[in-house]
Write a protein that holds these residues in place. Structure first.
Motif, short mmCIF file in Angstrom:
data_model
loop_
_atom_site.label_atom_id
_atom_site.label_comp_id
_atom_site.label_asym_id
_atom_site.label_seq_id
_atom_site.Cartn_x
_atom_site.Cartn_y
_atom_site.Cartn_z
N SER A 1 -50.74 -0.43 -30.27
CA SER A 1 -51.70 -1.51 -30.47
C SER A 1 -52.11 -1.52 -31.94
CB SER A 1 -52.93 -1.27 -29.59
OG SER A 1 -54.00 -2.13 -29.98
N ALA A 2 -52.26 -2.73 -32.50
CA ALA A 2 -52.65 -2.85 -33.90
C ALA A 2 -54.05 -2.29 -34.15
CB ALA A 2 -52.57 -4.31 -34.33
N SER A 3 -54.82 -2.07 -33.10
CA SER A 3 -56.17 -1.52 -33.26
C SER A 3 -56.15 -0.02 -33.52
CB SER A 3 -57.00 -1.80 -32.01
OG SER A 3 -56.46 -1.14 -30.88
N MET A 4 -55.00 0.62 -33.31
CA MET A 4 -54.88 2.06 -33.52
C MET A 4 -54.98 2.39 -35.01
SD MET A 4 -53.83 3.95 -30.63
CE MET A 4 -52.27 4.81 -30.71
N LYS A 5 -55.24 3.67 -35.31
CA LYS A 5 -55.21 4.14 -36.69
C LYS A 5 -54.91 5.63 -36.71
CE LYS A 5 -60.25 4.72 -36.89
NZ LYS A 5 -61.48 4.32 -37.62
N GLN A 6 -54.49 6.11 -37.87
CA GLN A 6 -54.28 7.54 -38.03
C GLN A 6 -55.63 8.23 -38.19
OE1 GLN A 6 -50.19 7.07 -37.75
NE2 GLN A 6 -51.34 8.98 -37.78
N GLU A 7 -55.77 9.36 -37.54
CA GLU A 7 -57.02 10.10 -37.63
C GLU A 7 -57.30 10.59 -39.04
OE1 GLU A 7 -56.51 13.13 -34.68
OE2 GLU A 7 -57.43 11.90 -33.10
N THR A 8 -56.25 10.72 -39.83
CA THR A 8 -56.38 11.20 -41.21
C THR A 8 -56.81 10.10 -42.19
OG1 THR A 8 -54.07 10.70 -41.63
CG2 THR A 8 -54.59 12.92 -40.84
N GLY A 9 -56.75 8.84 -41.73
CA GLY A 9 -57.04 7.73 -42.63
C GLY A 9 -55.83 7.25 -43.41
N ASP A 10 -54.68 7.90 -43.27
CA ASP A 10 -53.45 7.46 -43.93
C ASP A 10 -52.96 6.16 -43.32
OD1 ASP A 10 -52.75 9.69 -45.84
OD2 ASP A 10 -52.89 10.85 -43.98
N ARG A 11 -52.12 5.44 -44.09
CA ARG A 11 -51.63 4.13 -43.64
C ARG A 11 -50.10 4.11 -43.73
NH1 ARG A 11 -53.08 0.18 -47.14
NH2 ARG A 11 -53.04 -1.46 -45.58
N PRO A 12 -49.41 4.63 -42.70
CA PRO A 12 -47.95 4.59 -42.70
C PRO A 12 -47.41 3.17 -42.65
CG PRO A 12 -48.78 6.11 -41.04
CD PRO A 12 -49.94 5.31 -41.52
N LEU A 13 -46.11 3.03 -42.92
CA LEU A 13 -45.44 1.73 -42.86
C LEU A 13 -45.20 1.33 -41.42
CD1 LEU A 13 -42.67 2.19 -45.60
CD2 LEU A 13 -45.01 1.31 -45.88
#
Length: 277
Positions: free
Chosen positions: A222-234
């Motif tokens: 889901s586009a609402s997900m995110k990395q817990e580290t705050g990083d932004r992978p491709l």
């Protein structure tokens, strides 16, 4: 449970959703013809030949086929696969990765029992893995097997075995007992796919056939997900248009085996190495 299922109606899409919710997987889904799957394989194997001798680029090709080969980006956008993912995740969907898992002919390589979401440092479980068979993935070829309902567990303890015969990077393995008698084999013909939950217990055995077993593990999130580290992978977006700003959303690749795409993949791979616990 392991029956032919070609999604061509909203009624069948609803059936997929309910079976997936109960069992944690659905298989098989007819995504493309065997001829179309063969063309994917030919494109990949041609790329392998072109990169022969360049170990770094070959590794990136297996990790990022959808960035380096437009044919694989198109496969992640397959109408049937995206429709199934939407039934599970909703409208706004990203492809977090689409790495290839390959067992060579007469290979003893296995994948131990594990849960995918153990390692990825994502903040939620709104993920589904679509395993697309590029070549035949029957039981003798080492197809995946699942423990129905095991996705209803939390993440259980895992051990790193560093077994050289294990395709997982550290030989990750569930440290609680798994009853093999409960396992369901997800046999797939070329062009078919299975879908499984990120908490589902799954594994696969050796390839005892005389052909390679090639599959693309398309991780839809889901586009609402995110990395817990705050990083932004491709990532790429294959459904919806809402951008929560949690990832770097790229357009489809503009060409095949482009130097600029290899560089993007190299940098993202360094990031993923830090992310994958």
């Amino acid at each position: 449970m392991n029956r032919n299922f070609k999604m061509n109606s909203s009624e069948k899409l609803s059936e997929l959703g309910s079976i997936y919710a109960e069992n944690g997987f659905f298989s098989p889904v007819d995504a493309m013809s065997e001829g179309e799957a063969e063309k994917l394989r030919q494109d990949f194997e041609a790329a392998e030949n072109e990169l022969n001798g360049d170990a770094e680029k070959l590794a990136l090709l297996k990790a990022y086929p959808n960035r380096l080969l437009p044919s694989f980006d198109t496969a992640t956008r397959n109408e049937t696969l995206v429709a199934a993912a939407k039934e599970i995740l909703g409208e706004n969907i990203l492809v977090w990765s689409a790495a290839l898992f390959i067992k060579e002919a007469s290979s003893t390589k296995i994948v131990s029992w594990h849960q995918d979401l153990t390692y990825w440092q994502l903040n939620d479980i709104k993920e589904v893995t679509c395993w697309l068979a590029v070549s035949s993935a029957r039981k003798k070829a080492g197809c995946m097997k699942f423990i129905p309902g095991s996705h209803k567990n939390v993440i259980v303890p895992h051990n790193d075995t560093f077994d050289e015969n294990n395709l997982l990077t550290r030989g990750q393995e569930i440290s609680v007992e798994v009853n093999e008698n409960e396992a369901v084999y997800a046999e797939l013909d070329p062009g078919q796919a299975s879908f499984h939950h990120g908490l589902l217990f799954h594994s696969s055995g050796p390839n005892t056939t005389e052909d390679r077993r090639i599959g693309s593990a398309i991780r839809y999130i889901s586009a609402s997900m995110k990395q817990e580290t705050g990083d932004r992978p491709l990532v790429t977006q294959v459904s919806g248009n809402k951008d929560y700003g949690n990832f770097k959303i790229l357009p489809p690749p503009t060409g095949r085996l482009l130097d600029e795409e290899f560089e993007l993949c190299r940098l993202d791979n360094e990031l993923k190495k830090r992310l994958l616990l």
